[in-house]
Design an enzyme around this catalytic site. Structure first.
Site, PDB file in Angstrom:
ATOM      1  N   ALA A  11       0.941  -1.206  -0.200  1.00  0.00           N
ATOM      2  CA  ALA A  11       0.059   0.080   0.018  1.00  0.00           C
ATOM      3  C   ALA A  11       0.914   1.275  -0.042  1.00  0.00           C
ATOM      4  CB  ALA A  11      -0.893  -0.117   1.299  1.00  0.00           C
ATOM      5  N   GLY A  12       2.063   1.155  -0.175  1.00  0.00           N
ATOM      6  CA  GLY A  12       3.041   2.292  -0.413  1.00  0.00           C
ATOM      7  C   GLY A  12       3.426   2.775   1.073  1.00  0.00           C
ATOM      8  N   GLY A  70       5.524   1.179   2.956  1.00  0.00           N
ATOM      9  CA  GLY A  70       6.957   0.465   3.238  1.00  0.00           C
ATOM     10  C   GLY A  70       7.044  -0.787   4.080  1.00  0.00           C
ATOM     11  N   SER A  71       6.005  -1.675   4.016  1.00  0.00           N
ATOM     12  CA  SER A  71       5.968  -2.654   5.043  1.00  0.00           C
ATOM     13  C   SER A  71       7.040  -3.717   4.674  1.00  0.00           C
ATOM     14  CB  SER A  71       4.505  -3.347   4.841  1.00  0.00           C
ATOM     15  OG  SER A  71       4.525  -4.220   3.454  1.00  0.00           O
ATOM     16  N   ALA A  75      10.049  -3.140   3.446  1.00  0.00           N
ATOM     17  CA  ALA A  75      11.375  -2.564   4.029  1.00  0.00           C
ATOM     18  C   ALA A  75      11.327  -2.476   5.583  1.00  0.00           C
ATOM     19  CB  ALA A  75      11.671  -0.934   3.549  1.00  0.00           C
ATOM     20  N   ASP A 123      12.687   4.119   0.455  1.00  0.00           N
ATOM     21  CA  ASP A 123      11.976   3.467   1.727  1.00  0.00           C
ATOM     22  C   ASP A 123      13.021   2.860   2.830  1.00  0.00           C
ATOM     23  OD1 ASP A 123       9.514   3.515   0.066  1.00  0.00           O
ATOM     24  OD2 ASP A 123       8.900   1.444   0.398  1.00  0.00           O
TER      25      ASP A 123
END
Ligand code: PMV
Length: 307
Positions: free
Chosen positions: A98-99, A101-102, A104, A146
Protein backbone atom coordinates in the site's frame (compact mmCIF):
# COMPACT_ATOMS: atom_id res chain seq x y z
CA UNK A 1 15.89 -9.66 21.31
CA UNK A 2 13.18 -7.32 20.05
CA UNK A 3 13.28 -4.61 17.40
CA UNK A 4 10.72 -2.60 15.53
CA UNK A 5 10.48 -0.36 12.49
CA UNK A 6 7.84 2.19 11.45
CA UNK A 7 5.89 2.57 8.23
CA UNK A 8 6.58 5.50 5.93
CA UNK A 9 4.97 7.79 3.41
CA UNK A 10 6.45 9.85 0.63
CA UNK A 11 5.39 13.50 0.98
CA UNK A 12 6.86 14.78 -2.30
CA UNK A 13 8.92 13.55 -5.22
CA UNK A 14 7.88 9.93 -5.83
CA UNK A 15 8.84 8.65 -9.27
CA UNK A 16 10.96 11.75 -9.99
CA UNK A 17 13.27 10.31 -7.31
CA UNK A 18 14.00 7.37 -9.63
CA UNK A 19 15.43 9.99 -12.03
CA UNK A 20 17.73 11.37 -9.32
CA UNK A 21 15.48 14.26 -8.24
CA UNK A 22 15.07 14.84 -4.48
CA UNK A 23 12.09 13.43 -2.60
CA UNK A 24 10.80 13.87 0.94
CA UNK A 25 9.60 10.97 3.06
CA UNK A 26 8.60 10.70 6.70
CA UNK A 27 8.14 7.80 9.13
CA UNK A 28 4.60 6.83 10.13
CA UNK A 29 4.84 5.51 13.67
CA UNK A 30 1.14 4.62 14.01
CA UNK A 31 1.92 1.47 12.06
CA UNK A 32 4.95 -0.72 12.67
CA UNK A 33 6.65 -4.08 12.39
CA UNK A 34 7.77 -5.78 15.59
CA UNK A 35 10.20 -8.68 15.53
CA UNK A 36 11.30 -10.90 18.38
CA UNK A 37 14.16 -13.39 18.12
CA UNK A 38 14.55 -16.12 20.75
CA UNK A 39 16.77 -19.19 21.05
CA UNK A 40 14.72 -22.19 20.03
CA UNK A 41 14.50 -25.51 21.88
CA UNK A 42 14.25 -27.27 18.48
CA UNK A 43 16.71 -27.29 15.59
CA UNK A 44 16.41 -24.84 12.72
CA UNK A 45 15.24 -21.28 12.22
CA UNK A 46 11.49 -21.08 12.73
CA UNK A 47 9.59 -18.11 11.45
CA UNK A 48 6.16 -17.22 12.77
CA UNK A 49 4.00 -14.46 11.39
CA UNK A 50 0.32 -14.51 12.37
CA UNK A 51 -0.56 -11.78 9.88
CA UNK A 52 0.48 -13.77 6.82
CA UNK A 53 -0.21 -17.14 8.47
CA UNK A 54 3.42 -18.20 8.19
CA UNK A 55 4.85 -20.87 10.50
CA UNK A 56 7.77 -22.45 8.72
CA UNK A 57 11.38 -23.49 9.00
CA UNK A 58 13.78 -21.36 6.94
CA UNK A 59 14.91 -24.23 4.68
CA UNK A 60 11.33 -25.03 3.68
CA UNK A 61 10.80 -21.54 2.22
CA UNK A 62 11.33 -20.85 -1.48
CA UNK A 63 14.75 -19.30 -2.24
CA UNK A 64 13.24 -15.91 -3.10
CA UNK A 65 10.97 -15.70 -0.05
CA UNK A 66 11.25 -12.10 1.26
CA UNK A 67 11.75 -13.12 4.89
CA UNK A 68 14.06 -16.04 4.09
CA UNK A 69 16.24 -13.95 1.82
CA UNK A 70 16.67 -11.26 4.49
CA UNK A 71 17.88 -13.86 7.00
CA UNK A 72 20.24 -15.60 4.56
CA UNK A 73 21.66 -12.29 3.33
CA UNK A 74 22.35 -11.19 6.88
CA UNK A 75 24.05 -14.48 7.77
CA UNK A 76 26.24 -14.24 4.71
CA UNK A 77 27.17 -10.62 5.54
CA UNK A 78 28.01 -11.58 9.13
CA UNK A 79 29.88 -14.67 7.82
CA UNK A 80 27.76 -17.00 9.96
CA UNK A 81 27.91 -20.44 8.36
CA UNK A 82 26.38 -22.77 10.95
CA UNK A 83 22.78 -21.75 11.44
CA UNK A 84 21.67 -21.24 15.06
CA UNK A 85 18.37 -22.61 16.44
CA UNK A 86 15.98 -19.68 16.57
CA UNK A 87 12.30 -18.79 16.90
CA UNK A 88 11.54 -15.55 15.07
CA UNK A 89 8.15 -13.84 15.47
CA UNK A 90 7.14 -11.08 13.09
CA UNK A 91 4.09 -8.92 13.80
CA UNK A 92 3.07 -6.10 11.52
CA UNK A 93 0.33 -3.50 11.55
CA UNK A 94 1.58 -1.99 8.26
CA UNK A 95 -0.81 -2.72 5.37
CA UNK A 96 0.96 -4.71 2.64
CA UNK A 97 1.54 -3.34 -0.90
CA UNK A 98 0.00 0.00 0.00
CA UNK A 99 3.02 2.28 -0.26
CA UNK A 100 3.60 2.32 3.49
CA UNK A 101 6.90 0.48 3.26
CA UNK A 102 5.82 -2.80 4.83
CA UNK A 103 8.50 -4.84 3.04
CA UNK A 104 11.38 -2.56 4.00
CA UNK A 105 10.07 -2.31 7.58
CA UNK A 106 10.03 -6.12 7.95
CA UNK A 107 13.61 -6.24 6.65
CA UNK A 108 14.84 -3.45 8.97
CA UNK A 109 13.21 -4.87 12.12
CA UNK A 110 14.29 -8.42 11.30
CA UNK A 111 17.91 -7.50 10.61
CA UNK A 112 18.11 -5.33 13.70
CA UNK A 113 16.63 -7.99 16.02
CA UNK A 114 18.72 -10.82 14.54
CA UNK A 115 21.98 -8.85 14.60
CA UNK A 116 21.42 -7.91 18.24
CA UNK A 117 20.52 -11.47 19.17
CA UNK A 118 23.65 -12.78 17.48
CA UNK A 119 25.75 -10.09 19.25
CA UNK A 120 26.72 -8.44 15.95
CA UNK A 121 25.09 -5.02 16.39
CA UNK A 122 25.03 -3.09 13.11
CA UNK A 123 25.06 0.64 12.47
CA UNK A 124 22.06 2.27 10.78
CA UNK A 125 24.23 2.74 7.72
CA UNK A 126 25.02 -0.98 7.53
CA UNK A 127 21.35 -1.88 8.03
CA UNK A 128 20.30 0.61 5.36
CA UNK A 129 22.78 -0.85 2.85
CA UNK A 130 21.67 -4.41 3.55
CA UNK A 131 17.98 -3.58 3.23
CA UNK A 132 18.63 -1.72 -0.02
CA UNK A 133 20.19 -4.90 -1.45
CA UNK A 134 17.06 -6.84 -0.42
CA UNK A 135 14.78 -4.17 -1.92
CA UNK A 136 16.68 -4.53 -5.19
CA UNK A 137 16.03 -8.29 -5.22
CA UNK A 138 12.29 -7.73 -4.97
CA UNK A 139 11.63 -4.42 -6.71
CA UNK A 140 14.11 -4.18 -9.56
CA UNK A 141 15.34 -0.59 -9.50
CA UNK A 142 14.19 0.98 -6.23
CA UNK A 143 15.48 4.47 -5.48
CA UNK A 144 16.33 3.48 -1.89
CA UNK A 145 14.02 6.00 -0.25
CA UNK A 146 11.93 3.38 1.60
CA UNK A 147 14.81 1.63 3.33
CA UNK A 148 16.41 4.99 4.20
CA UNK A 149 13.44 6.63 5.92
CA UNK A 150 12.49 3.41 7.70
CA UNK A 151 16.01 2.61 8.91
CA UNK A 152 16.65 6.11 10.27
CA UNK A 153 13.01 6.64 11.37
CA UNK A 154 13.36 10.37 10.69
CA UNK A 155 12.15 12.76 7.98
CA UNK A 156 14.46 12.27 5.03
CA UNK A 157 15.43 14.44 2.06
CA UNK A 158 16.56 11.83 -0.35
CA UNK A 159 18.45 12.01 -3.64
CA UNK A 160 19.49 8.72 -5.20
CA UNK A 161 23.24 8.18 -5.10
CA UNK A 162 23.86 11.06 -2.67
CA UNK A 163 24.41 10.82 1.09
CA UNK A 164 20.96 10.95 2.64
CA UNK A 165 19.95 13.99 4.67
CA UNK A 166 17.59 13.89 7.62
CA UNK A 167 15.89 17.15 8.56
CA UNK A 168 13.95 18.67 11.42
CA UNK A 169 10.29 19.57 11.56
CA UNK A 170 9.99 23.20 12.71
CA UNK A 171 6.31 22.86 13.65
CA UNK A 172 4.35 19.56 13.81
CA UNK A 173 1.66 19.03 11.21
CA UNK A 174 -1.10 16.53 10.56
CA UNK A 175 -1.50 14.25 7.56
CA UNK A 176 -4.41 11.96 6.77
CA UNK A 177 -3.47 8.90 4.73
CA UNK A 178 -6.26 7.35 2.65
CA UNK A 179 -5.84 3.88 1.19
CA UNK A 180 -7.61 3.04 -2.09
CA UNK A 181 -7.41 -0.64 -1.12
CA UNK A 182 -6.02 -1.33 -4.59
CA UNK A 183 -2.51 -2.80 -4.65
CA UNK A 184 0.11 -0.33 -5.87
CA UNK A 185 2.19 -2.09 -8.53
CA UNK A 186 5.52 -0.27 -8.13
CA UNK A 187 7.40 -2.21 -10.80
CA UNK A 188 4.63 -1.64 -13.33
CA UNK A 189 4.16 2.09 -12.76
CA UNK A 190 7.92 2.70 -12.69
CA UNK A 191 8.29 0.65 -15.92
CA UNK A 192 5.39 2.42 -17.68
CA UNK A 193 6.83 5.81 -16.81
CA UNK A 194 10.25 4.75 -18.08
CA UNK A 195 8.76 3.83 -21.47
CA UNK A 196 7.01 7.22 -21.66
CA UNK A 197 10.20 9.02 -20.61
CA UNK A 198 12.21 7.22 -23.29
CA UNK A 199 9.73 8.40 -25.94
CA UNK A 200 9.42 11.95 -24.69
CA UNK A 201 12.46 12.60 -22.55
CA UNK A 202 12.49 16.41 -22.59
CA UNK A 203 8.85 16.66 -21.57
CA UNK A 204 9.23 14.33 -18.60
CA UNK A 205 12.59 15.81 -17.58
CA UNK A 206 10.92 19.22 -17.28
CA UNK A 207 8.15 17.73 -15.11
CA UNK A 208 10.79 16.07 -12.92
CA UNK A 209 12.58 19.43 -12.58
CA UNK A 210 9.36 21.04 -11.39
CA UNK A 211 8.92 18.28 -8.84
CA UNK A 212 12.52 18.75 -7.67
CA UNK A 213 11.72 22.41 -7.00
CA UNK A 214 8.63 21.41 -5.00
CA UNK A 215 10.64 18.97 -2.85
CA UNK A 216 13.24 21.63 -2.18
CA UNK A 217 10.78 24.36 -1.18
CA UNK A 218 8.66 21.90 0.79
CA UNK A 219 11.67 20.89 2.86
CA UNK A 220 12.43 24.55 3.63
CA UNK A 221 8.79 25.16 4.61
CA UNK A 222 8.80 22.19 6.98
CA UNK A 223 12.12 23.16 8.55
CA UNK A 224 11.15 26.79 9.01
CA UNK A 225 7.85 25.92 10.73
CA UNK A 226 5.50 26.82 7.87
CA UNK A 227 3.86 23.47 7.11
CA UNK A 228 0.61 25.18 6.04
CA UNK A 229 2.40 26.02 2.77
CA UNK A 230 2.59 22.32 1.91
CA UNK A 231 -1.06 22.14 0.85
CA UNK A 232 -0.53 24.02 -2.41
CA UNK A 233 2.67 22.08 -3.09
CA UNK A 234 0.73 18.82 -2.67
CA UNK A 235 -1.94 19.94 -5.14
CA UNK A 236 0.74 20.95 -7.63
CA UNK A 237 2.72 17.72 -7.19
CA UNK A 238 -0.50 15.70 -7.66
CA UNK A 239 -1.31 17.43 -10.95
CA UNK A 240 2.23 16.69 -12.19
CA UNK A 241 1.79 13.03 -11.19
CA UNK A 242 -1.47 13.00 -13.16
CA UNK A 243 0.45 14.25 -16.20
CA UNK A 244 2.91 11.44 -15.62
CA UNK A 245 -0.06 8.95 -15.80
CA UNK A 246 0.67 7.83 -12.27
CA UNK A 247 -2.72 8.65 -10.75
CA UNK A 248 -5.98 6.71 -11.19
CA UNK A 249 -9.71 7.53 -10.94
CA UNK A 250 -9.79 6.03 -7.42
CA UNK A 251 -6.85 8.14 -6.23
CA UNK A 252 -8.27 11.28 -7.87
CA UNK A 253 -11.61 10.63 -6.16
CA UNK A 254 -9.99 10.43 -2.71
CA UNK A 255 -7.85 13.52 -3.41
CA UNK A 256 -10.98 15.51 -4.35
CA UNK A 257 -12.92 14.17 -1.36
CA UNK A 258 -10.14 15.31 1.00
CA UNK A 259 -10.01 18.78 -0.55
CA UNK A 260 -13.81 19.11 -0.43
CA UNK A 261 -13.79 18.12 3.24
CA UNK A 262 -11.44 21.00 4.04
CA UNK A 263 -7.94 19.56 3.58
CA UNK A 264 -5.30 22.20 2.78
CA UNK A 265 -4.03 20.10 -0.11
CA UNK A 266 -3.81 16.48 -1.20
CA UNK A 267 -1.87 14.16 -3.51
CA UNK A 268 -1.24 10.53 -4.21
CA UNK A 269 1.73 9.09 -2.34
CA UNK A 270 4.16 6.43 -3.53
CA UNK A 271 3.85 4.24 -6.61
CA UNK A 272 0.37 5.43 -7.55
CA UNK A 273 -2.37 3.77 -9.62
CA UNK A 274 -3.46 2.21 -6.30
CA UNK A 275 -2.07 2.48 -2.80
CA UNK A 276 -2.34 5.65 -0.82
CA UNK A 277 -3.05 9.32 -1.05
CA UNK A 278 -2.20 11.89 1.61
CA UNK A 279 -3.90 15.11 2.70
CA UNK A 280 -2.57 17.98 4.78
CA UNK A 281 -5.14 19.02 7.40
CA UNK A 282 -5.61 21.30 10.37
CA UNK A 283 -5.60 18.96 13.34
CA UNK A 284 -9.21 19.90 14.15
CA UNK A 285 -10.35 18.71 10.73
CA UNK A 286 -8.44 15.42 10.71
CA UNK A 287 -11.37 13.23 11.78
CA UNK A 288 -13.82 14.77 9.32
CA UNK A 289 -11.36 14.47 6.41
CA UNK A 290 -10.70 10.84 7.41
CA UNK A 291 -14.49 10.25 7.47
CA UNK A 292 -14.87 11.85 4.03
CA UNK A 293 -12.17 9.55 2.64
CA UNK A 294 -13.95 6.46 3.98
CA UNK A 295 -17.26 7.72 2.50
CA UNK A 296 -15.48 8.19 -0.84
CA UNK A 297 -14.37 4.56 -0.83
CA UNK A 298 -11.09 4.49 1.10
CA UNK A 299 -10.46 1.12 2.71
CA UNK A 300 -8.70 2.76 5.62
CA UNK A 301 -7.68 6.22 6.79
CA UNK A 302 -4.75 6.81 9.12
CA UNK A 303 -4.23 10.14 10.88
CA UNK A 304 -0.59 10.83 11.64
CA UNK A 305 1.29 13.74 13.17
CA UNK A 306 4.63 14.56 11.56
CA UNK A 307 7.06 15.92 14.12
O1 PMV B 1 4.88 2.90 -3.29
P1 PMV B 1 6.07 3.29 -2.47
O2 PMV B 1 5.74 4.25 -1.38
O3 PMV B 1 6.89 2.15 -2.03
O4 PMV B 1 7.00 4.21 -3.35
C1 PMV B 1 7.53 3.95 -4.57
C2 PMV B 1 8.26 5.21 -4.90
C3 PMV B 1 8.78 5.28 -6.30
O5 PMV B 1 9.41 6.55 -6.41
C4 PMV B 1 7.67 5.18 -7.29
C5 PMV B 1 9.78 4.19 -6.60
C6 PMV B 1 11.09 4.31 -5.84
O6 PMV B 1 11.84 3.33 -5.87
O7 PMV B 1 11.39 5.36 -5.26
Amino acid sequence: MKASAPGKIILFGEHAVVYSRPALAVPVTQVHVDVEVLDSPRKGIWIHSQGIDLHAELNSLPADHPVGSVILNLFSTLKISSLPALDISIDSTIPVAAGLGSGAAVSVALIRALALHLSHPLTDEQINDLVYEIEKLHHGTPSGIDNTVITYAKPVYFTKGRPMETFNVGKPFTIVIGDTGIPAPTKESVGDLRRLWLRNTNYFESIFNEIAQISLIARRSIESGKPELLGDFMDHNHSLLQEMTISSPELDKLVSAARNAGALGAKLSGSGRGGNMIALVDQAKAESVAGALISAGAKRAIITEIK
